[in-house]
Design an enzyme around this catalytic site. Structure first.
Site, PDB file in Angstrom:
ATOM      1  N   HIS A  28       0.829  -1.203   0.000  1.00  0.00           N
ATOM      2  CA  HIS A  28       0.000   0.000   0.000  1.00  0.00           C
ATOM      3  C   HIS A  28       0.868   1.259   0.000  1.00  0.00           C
ATOM      4  O   HIS A  28       0.657   2.181  -0.783  1.00  0.00           O
ATOM      5  CB  HIS A  28      -0.936   0.057   1.206  1.00  0.00           C
ATOM      6  CG  HIS A  28      -1.496   1.431   1.418  1.00  0.00           C
ATOM      7  ND1 HIS A  28      -2.552   1.929   0.688  1.00  0.00           N
ATOM      8  CD2 HIS A  28      -1.088   2.452   2.220  1.00  0.00           C
ATOM      9  CE1 HIS A  28      -2.788   3.180   1.047  1.00  0.00           C
ATOM     10  NE2 HIS A  28      -1.908   3.529   1.974  1.00  0.00           N
ATOM     11  N   HIS A  42       1.212   5.307  -2.592  1.00  0.00           N
ATOM     12  CA  HIS A  42       1.625   6.683  -2.291  1.00  0.00           C
ATOM     13  C   HIS A  42       2.825   7.202  -3.075  1.00  0.00           C
ATOM     14  O   HIS A  42       2.908   8.397  -3.339  1.00  0.00           O
ATOM     15  CB  HIS A  42       1.967   6.808  -0.795  1.00  0.00           C
ATOM     16  CG  HIS A  42       0.778   6.791   0.107  1.00  0.00           C
ATOM     17  ND1 HIS A  42      -0.056   7.874   0.283  1.00  0.00           N
ATOM     18  CD2 HIS A  42       0.261   5.813   0.899  1.00  0.00           C
ATOM     19  CE1 HIS A  42      -1.020   7.573   1.141  1.00  0.00           C
ATOM     20  NE2 HIS A  42      -0.857   6.324   1.532  1.00  0.00           N
ATOM     21  N   GLU A  80      -5.711   9.900   0.444  1.00  0.00           N
ATOM     22  CA  GLU A  80      -6.127   8.489   0.452  1.00  0.00           C
ATOM     23  C   GLU A  80      -7.268   8.171  -0.513  1.00  0.00           C
ATOM     24  O   GLU A  80      -7.263   7.127  -1.150  1.00  0.00           O
ATOM     25  CB  GLU A  80      -6.522   8.038   1.867  1.00  0.00           C
ATOM     26  CG  GLU A  80      -5.385   8.042   2.885  1.00  0.00           C
ATOM     27  CD  GLU A  80      -4.306   6.984   2.647  1.00  0.00           C
ATOM     28  OE1 GLU A  80      -4.427   6.167   1.711  1.00  0.00           O
ATOM     29  OE2 GLU A  80      -3.317   6.991   3.415  1.00  0.00           O
ATOM     30  N   SER A 103      -4.562   1.361  -4.268  1.00  0.00           N
ATOM     31  CA  SER A 103      -3.979   0.099  -3.834  1.00  0.00           C
ATOM     32  C   SER A 103      -5.067  -0.889  -3.418  1.00  0.00           C
ATOM     33  O   SER A 103      -4.774  -1.956  -2.899  1.00  0.00           O
ATOM     34  CB  SER A 103      -3.011   0.331  -2.668  1.00  0.00           C
ATOM     35  OG  SER A 103      -3.714   0.800  -1.528  1.00  0.00           O
TER      36      SER A 103
HETATM   37 FE    FE Z   1      -2.009   5.420   3.050  1.00  0.00          FE
END
Ligand code: FE
Ligand code: PHE
Length: 293
Positions: A148, A153, A194, A213
């Site tokens: 993730h 990110h 997010e 993700s």
């Molecule tokens: Fe995160």
């Protein structure tokens, strides 16, 4: 909860996306090895062949789903992560990131306290969890793991405007801690970093790491008729609770990273005061002022 890979689930009580210790289980990483700033060694040599293989399978499945759903900036930058068949070495990746935007990735044992998190972002150091989920957690992991954190990110940290936003967020977080406004700022993180969507000439696309993700939420957020998609509005976001136990019921849409950066540049001190006065909104609320997509 069938399909989501969101580890965000159950971690916090709707306040900070980055605080550990509030969930019902102890954090999983080895915090004894971490330094005062919560960074630690990646120990790349300790990953097993099975770890690398799991990363590759997660990467390949998710990369195949990006076209038409992830924003172009993200798709273009994923390649910077290097070949999918091995978990990247953070030092090699940092070298590339430093050249592109002055960011680096640093290993952490897992979720870290918010002030430590803000301080790292303010220094353009992005904390990435060292460990990878277990094979049986392929579809669902309750805490962020290396997949993730890296896949979700790091690609956008190669984008200059987004990279600047992340640093400004970190500095803003340190300030929000002093103003006791972390709850409001956490919602901004949630609904942008997010779970953010972006309007592009080709249609709505995802740029938020929690979506990018996740196996199920990517299509849900961009293409399902179920959730609401609302034009970016800073104060509206800061008032809005979010779901940690299911897909989001509302997403917020930016026009560009430049818009996001400009809208968040002003001093938030008076904004926090106004938001505290008007009160909280539930995750699925709808206002007459909402600009719907
Ligand atoms: Fe995160
Ligand atoms: N402008 C914000 C402040 O004064 C800082 C910030 C920038 C926060 C970007 C988040 C994102 O607090």
């Amino acid at each position: 909860m069938s399909e989501s890979t969101d580890f965000h689930l159950g971690i916090n009580q709707g306040v900070a996306p980055v605080t550990y210790g509030q969930g019902d289980r102890p954090p999983r990483g080895d915090y004894a090895q971490a330094k005062a700033d919560y960074t630690c060694e990646q120990h790349w040599e300790r990953y097993s062949a099975a770890d690398h293989d799991l990363y590759r399978r997660l990467y390949e499945r998710q990369a195949a789903r990006l076209p038409g759903l992830a924003c172009e900036e993200f798709i273009d930058a994923v390649a910077h992560l290097g070949a999918p068949h091995r978990i990247p070495r953070f030092d090699v990746l940092s070298e590339k990131l430093r050249c592109a935007t002055g960011w680096e990735v640093v290993a952490v044992p897992g979720l870290i306290p918010e002030e430590a998190f803000f301080a790292l972002l303010a220094q353009r150091r992005f904390p990435v969890t060292g460990w990878i989920r277990k094979p049986e957690e392929f579809d669902y992991v309750v805490e962020p793991d290396v997949f993730h954190d890296l896949f979700g990110h790091v690609p956008l940290l190669f984008n200059p405007m987004f990279a600047d936003y992340m640093q400004a967020y970190g500095a803003g977080g340190l300030k929000a801690s002093r103003l006791e406004a972390c709850e409001y700022l956490a919602r901004l993180y949630w609904y942008t970093v997010e779970f953010g969507l972006i309007d592009t000439p080709a249609g709505l696309r995802a740029y938020g790491a929690g979506i990018l993700s996740s196996t199920g939420e990517l299509r849900h957020s961009v293409a399902s008729t179920e959730p609401r998609r609302i034009g970016f509005d800073l104060e509206r976001i800061m008032r809005t609770r979010y779901r940690i136990d299911s897909f989001q019921t509302s997403y917020f849409v930016i026009d560009s990273f430049a818009q996001l950066f400009a809208a968040t540049a002003p001093d938030f001190t008076p904004v926090y005061r106004r938001v505290a006065d008007v009160g909280v909104l539930e995750a699925d609320s709808l206002l007459s002022t909402d600009r719907l997509y």
